[in-house]
Design an enzyme around this catalytic site. Structure first.
Site: not given
Ligand code: GAR
Length: 210
Positions: A12-13, A110, A175
């Site tokens: 969940g960052s 993504h 991101e």
């Molecule tokens: C992020 O890097 C996002 O781009 C990726 O998962 C990570 C989640 O990190 N998403 C995918 O790979 C979608 N197929 P987070 O939970 O820290 O936001």
């Protein structure tokens, strides 16, 4: 304000970055709900600390019954009056029916410069391919996985000596910049889907947020 739900599966960052941006009074989306398909997602705690209703709709009990899982998800979204769905590290592929129901009202982040490297393990694959630029993409969700019309992208260099973790961290920082911007554009209507393409009224750099 558009009522947005953020769907997560883990850390969940990105949710954290959205929460920080949405604190600004002029931000056009209200994060009204966080849904996780996993009870152990750390992002649920981030949501609760921020005072956002956070619920678990576990996908596992539904097994291969994706439509059943999505019916449960859809019921929560409807009950909360959600107008915009934000996939932030949500690791379940959604059916065509669910995607169609949210056409133009669901966005995803993504960790690659789409259309390069759709799917999983994007950073390892970027390193293996020897690309010099990598990055991240926010797009409207369409039935093809990681194929939807692009709202915003940011690029980062791949540096000598990078391993997967170093590259992932460099991308993740971007991101956290582009996702809040792209959500704001989608929520305000500055970015919208028309005839299968993104129309962007946003003033800055045409969606390239490097
Ligand atoms: C992020 O890097 C996002 O781009 C990726 O998962 C990570 C989640 O990190 N998403 C995918 O790979 C979608 N197929 P987070 O939970 O820290 O936001």
């Amino acid at each position: 304000k558009r009522r947005a739900a953020v769907l997560i599966s883990g850390r969940g960052s990105n949710l954290g970055a959205l929460i920080a941006a949405a604190r600004h009074p002029a931000y056009p989306a209200e994060l009204a709900l966080v849904l996780s398909n996993r009870a152990d997602a750390a992002g649920l705690d981030r949501a609760r600390e921020a005072g956002i209703p956070a619920e678990v709709v576990e996908s596992r009990p539904f097994g291969r019954d994706r439509a059943g899982f999505e019916a449960a998800l859809g019921a929560r979204l409807e009950a909360a009056g959600i107008g915009l769905v934000v996939l932030a590290g949500f690791m379940r592929v959604l059916t065509e029916g669910f995607v169609a129901a949210w056409a133009g009202r669901m966005i995803n982040i993504h960790p690659s410069l789409l259309p390069a490297f759709p799917g999983l393990d994007t950073h390892a694959r970027a390193l293996a391919a020897g690309v010099r630029l990598h990055g991240c993409t926010v797009h409207f969700v369409t039935p093809g996985v990681d194929e939807g019309p692009i709202i915003a992208q940011a690029a980062v260099p791949v540096l000598p000596g990078d391993d997967e973790a170093a590259l992932a961290a460099r991308v993740l920082a971007q991101e956290h910049r582009i996702f809040p911007a792209a959500l704001a554009w989608a929520a305000s209507g500055a970015a919208r889907l028309e005839g299968g393409r993104v129309v962007l009224d946003a003033p800055m750099a045409g969606g390239a947020l490097a």
